[in-house]
Design an enzyme around this catalytic site. Structure first.
Site, PDB file in Angstrom:
ATOM      1  N   LYS A  55       0.846  -1.206   0.000  1.00 38.64           N
ATOM      2  CA  LYS A  55       0.000   0.000   0.000  1.00 38.64           C
ATOM      3  C   LYS A  55       0.878   1.252   0.000  1.00 38.64           C
ATOM      4  O   LYS A  55       0.626   2.202  -0.732  1.00 38.64           O
ATOM      5  CB  LYS A  55      -0.941  -0.013   1.219  1.00 38.64           C
ATOM      6  CG  LYS A  55      -2.054  -1.036   1.065  1.00 38.64           C
ATOM      7  CD  LYS A  55      -2.808  -1.317   2.344  1.00 38.64           C
ATOM      8  CE  LYS A  55      -3.771  -2.479   2.136  1.00 38.64           C
ATOM      9  NZ  LYS A  55      -4.434  -2.931   3.362  1.00 38.64           N
ATOM     10  N   GLN A  99      -4.734  -1.755   9.628  1.00 39.46           N
ATOM     11  CA  GLN A  99      -4.624  -3.100   9.053  1.00 39.46           C
ATOM     12  C   GLN A  99      -5.162  -4.157  10.017  1.00 39.46           C
ATOM     13  O   GLN A  99      -4.844  -4.145  11.199  1.00 39.46           O
ATOM     14  CB  GLN A  99      -3.142  -3.385   8.723  1.00 39.46           C
ATOM     15  CG  GLN A  99      -2.901  -4.663   7.963  1.00 39.46           C
ATOM     16  CD  GLN A  99      -3.465  -4.641   6.542  1.00 39.46           C
ATOM     17  OE1 GLN A  99      -3.353  -3.663   5.818  1.00 39.46           O
ATOM     18  NE2 GLN A  99      -4.104  -5.741   6.162  1.00 39.46           N
ATOM     19  N   ASP A 122     -10.968   2.532   3.770  1.00 40.60           N
ATOM     20  CA  ASP A 122     -11.364   1.117   3.664  1.00 40.60           C
ATOM     21  C   ASP A 122     -12.885   1.000   3.498  1.00 40.60           C
ATOM     22  O   ASP A 122     -13.380  -0.046   3.093  1.00 40.60           O
ATOM     23  CB  ASP A 122     -10.962   0.362   4.945  1.00 40.60           C
ATOM     24  CG  ASP A 122      -9.617  -0.350   4.800  1.00 40.60           C
ATOM     25  OD1 ASP A 122      -9.179  -0.583   3.656  1.00 40.60           O
ATOM     26  OD2 ASP A 122      -9.013  -0.697   5.844  1.00 40.60           O
TER      27      ASP A 122
END
Ligand code: NDP
Length: 295
Positions: A55, A99, A122
């Site tokens: 990422k 995460q 997200d």
């Protein structure tokens, strides 16, 4: 019958990243804005470390600023929430993701709900999931968004198609079902209690699996000519002891029956990161009152 066409997620994701990079440059040149992404990792889970690194690398390639934080495995929930709060308050940070999986002593739901919904790239915050349910606004979860892009490049008209989604997680199955509904498909969502899964799958014009069960879906479960997207990522040991990645679908069987199919790896996976970058760009525009570019 001829073999299914491969849906090349790597290529489609590369095109999307190219567009996001171009729009990021325009944003910088026209408004002096540089999107900033903060990926927060707690602990040393090897898979999570790879995901975070990917990422960060891709965000830099887009010309975005990287505010990632790597925290010790002993970080408490209170410490993590403090860091999230600081990132929320930093105007240079437009996208925040924490995460998962998190250590067991941290409640993932609490953490997600503490991310500013405007920065929740997200798309996991209740506000964004609610917007998805309503059918407008909000940041859309990346893997489901990527799946829809793959479908749209494969099928010109989704209208009225029978779509079957395997899996009902909050991050893939449920939001994907909403997007499919919004695209006027007729959606069936299945889970581990579903009866006669093969029969339900055989009715699918579009079959999307996100269950994490290696090669469970066999060729005879698939309607001839169906489009198959395989979200699953599973590790499997080959006869000669090598570790390989496989999806939820028995690819060698399915390719003989379907009309189009995603491989694993190289299908849905690359789209997830590309959509995360797109969400970061969108979040930056929205936070600064700048028109969101057409992508
Ligand atoms: P979860 O474990 O959160 O959810 C799995 C879902 O599958 C559950 O709804 C479960 O049912 C259902 N399920 C499990 N076994 C069966 C079965 N035998 N038959 C029918 N349904 C079943 O997983 P995620 O949604 O987080 O991820 C799913 C897969 O997708 C994983 O392999 C993951 O690695 C992968 N993934 C890939 C991404 C990508 O970018 N390509 C991104 C995210 C995930 P129930 O609810 O009843 O328990």
């Amino acid at each position: 019958m001829s073999k299914a066409r491969l849906i090349d997620g790597k290529e489609i994701a590369a095109k999307l990243r190219k567009t996001v990079a171009a729009q990021t440059l325009t944003l910088r040149n026209s408004y002096g804005l540089v999107p900033g992404l903060a990926a927060v990792l707690v602990g040393e889970d090897p898979a999570s470390q790879i995901y975070i690194r990917n990422k960060e690398t891709h965000a830099r390639e887009m010309g975005m600023n990287n505010f990632s934080r790597k925290l010790s495995k002993n970080t408490s929930e209170a410490e993590l929430l403090k860091i999230v709060s600081k990132l929320n308050a930093n105007p240079e940070v437009n996208g925040i993701l924490v995460q998962q999986p998190l250590p067991t002593f941290i409640d993932a739901f609490t953490v997600i709900e503490n991310v500013d919904p405007a920065k929740d790239v997200d798309g996991f915050h209740s506000f964004n999931l609610g917007a998805l349910l309503r059918g407008s606004g909000g940041l859309v979860p990346c893997t489901p968004k990527g799946c829809m892009m793959l479908l749209e490049t494969t099928l010109s008209d989704l209208n009225g198609a029978n779509a079957v989604v395997l899996g009902r997680s909050n991050i893939v199955g449920k939001p994907l079902a909403q997007l499919l509904l919004a695209a006027n498909t007729t959606v069936t969502i299945t889970h581990s209690h579903t009866r006669d899964l093969p029969e339900i799958c055989r009715n699918a014009d579009i079959l999307i699996s996100a269950i994490g069960q290696p090669e469970l879906i066999k060729g005879h479960w698939i309607k001839p000519g169906a489009i198959v997207l395989d979200v699953g990522i599973n590790r499997k040991k080959t006869k000669d002891g090598k570790q390989i990645l496989v999806g939820d679908v028995d690819f060698d069987e399915a390719i003989e029956i379907a009309s189009a199919i995603t491989p694993v790896p190289g299908g849905v996976g690359p789209m997830t990161i590309a959509c995360l970058l797109e969400n970061t760009l969108i979040a930056c525009c929205q936070q600064n009152g700048v028109p969101v570019p057409e992508i």
